[in-house]
Design an enzyme around this catalytic site. Structure first.
Site, PDB file in Angstrom:
ATOM      1  N   GLU A  35      16.019 -36.690   6.329  1.00  0.00           N
ATOM      2  CA  GLU A  35      17.360 -37.172   6.012  1.00  0.00           C
ATOM      3  C   GLU A  35      17.239 -38.533   5.355  1.00  0.00           C
ATOM      4  OE1 GLU A  35      21.754 -37.316   8.150  1.00  0.00           O
ATOM      5  OE2 GLU A  35      19.946 -36.964   9.347  1.00  0.00           O
ATOM      6  N   GLY A  78      19.322 -41.326   2.071  1.00  0.00           N
ATOM      7  CA  GLY A  78      20.560 -41.757   1.441  1.00  0.00           C
ATOM      8  C   GLY A  78      21.242 -40.650   0.662  1.00  0.00           C
ATOM      9  N   ASP A 131      11.702 -46.679  -8.137  1.00  0.00           N
ATOM     10  CA  ASP A 131      11.804 -46.672  -6.671  1.00  0.00           C
ATOM     11  C   ASP A 131      10.518 -46.136  -6.052  1.00  0.00           C
ATOM     12  OD1 ASP A 131      13.110 -47.249  -4.297  1.00  0.00           O
ATOM     13  OD2 ASP A 131      14.046 -45.278  -4.152  1.00  0.00           O
TER      14      ASP A 131
END
Length: 339
Positions: free
Chosen positions: A58, A60, A185
């Protein structure tokens, strides 16, 4: 997904704009595999109605479930039969998540490389947005470094070097002139591992394609994850491939120390480690103790020097990802002679 730090918001576009056919719809893109279009009901069936015991992660973006598809038809299969897939479901009402969903489809839909996670297809069914990937049984790299439980053995030096080289090859491919992708990222949780610990870069929601004639991409929204952000990018909004190099340097530091990028106290691993990386005497004290005796002093020194180059505050002083890969291959050669 990474965090958005600026007060500026994404330009999400209107529903009319978003409903236009995606670039790959209607047939196969030359040179790139065709993406499959799944219905929500198919993916619901593949995960046994998104049962809680199918949940494997899980973030964002939303939740990630393990599902099963027939190997030949890619239709839903019973749990344990067919081929395992990872199904990522967008959080309802998440505008940022929708933007990132689009980015994943548009970028991974046209790229294929052994060190990028393979996107098998997507679902856009009313207000349901999902992505279907190959399943990576060893999970994300962070789970093997600093989120280990008692069942997870520390990674060996050899395996960590293999992972670093694989991830570097993925970034080299993204930065190549024919692709021109800035990942933006790069972090341990975005490096997934297959059954043989081959590294594959995942989570392209923040990735950007920039014109080859432009060396720098200017953004009004600084995105990424604390601890991995290029200082220059954070201050100016100017981002290029050297920003990914900085993030790679942080990850490489984590690979060899087994530490988090930001500590609970808010202290940065990079700032703390720099003095140790510059000292031959202190260097051994920060390398993950679970690898003692598995590497030579020369390997450790080469790794430290490479990390320092990657995390240099001045982007112009950082190597390219091609040069980083070459540096890692030198370490690999030294290691082969050591063992």
């Amino acid at each position: 997904m990474g965090l958005c730090f600026s007060g500026s918001s994404y330009d999400h576009g209107s529903k009319a704009e978003l409903s236009r056919p995606l670039p790959f719809s209607g047939g196969q893109i030359p040179k790139w595999p065709e993406l499959n279009v799944f219905s929500f009901e198919e993916l619901k069936s593949a995960t046994s109605n998104f049962r809680s015991d199918s949940l494997v992660g899980e973030g964002g973006f939303g939740r990630i479930y393990k599902g099963w598809l027939d190997e030949n038809t890619l239709t839903p299969a019973k749990p344990g039969s067919g081929v395992a897939v990872a199904i990522k479901m967008l959080n309802p009402g998440s505008l940022q998540g929708f933007h990132e969903w689009q980015s994943e489809v548009n970028i991974l839909g046209r790229l294929s490389h052994p060190n990028l996670v393979r996107l098998l297809g997507y679902c856009w069914d009313e207000n349901q947005f999902l992505l279907v990937y190959e399943f990576m049984p060893k999970g994300s790299l962070d789970r093997h470094l600093y989120k280990r439980d008692h069942r997870t053995e520390p990674l060996s030096w050899n395996t960590r070097l293999k992972i670093a080289i694989g991830a570097a090859r993925g970034l080299v491919f993204l930065h190549a002139n024919e692709n021109n992708v800035i990942f933006r990222d790069f972090k341990t949780s975005n490096i997934l591992l297959d059954g043989n610990y081959n590294a594959k870069i995942s989570d392209f929601g923040l990735a950007k394609v920039w014109p080859p004639e432009k060396q720098l991409h200017v953004t009004t929204t600084v995105v990424g994850t604390p601890g991995y952000l290029d200082p220059e990018y954070f201050l100016t909004g100017l981002v290029d491939g050297k920003s990914d190099v900085y993030g790679f340097g942080v990850v490489l530091l984590q690979i060899f120390t087994g530490m988090t990028a930001i500590w609970p106290t808010g202290e940065s691993l990079v700032l703390w480690a720099k003095p140790y990386l510059s000292s031959t005497e202190k260097l051994k004290s920060i390398i993950d103790g679970g690898m003692e005796g598995q590497y030579s002093e020369n390997e450790a020194l080469e790794a430290a020097q490479l990390i320092l180059k990657c995390i240099d505050d001045d982007p112009k002083q950082r190597p390219s990802m091609r040069q980083v890969l070459e540096g890692l291959e030198v370490i690999e050669t030294i290691h082969e002679n050591f063992i």
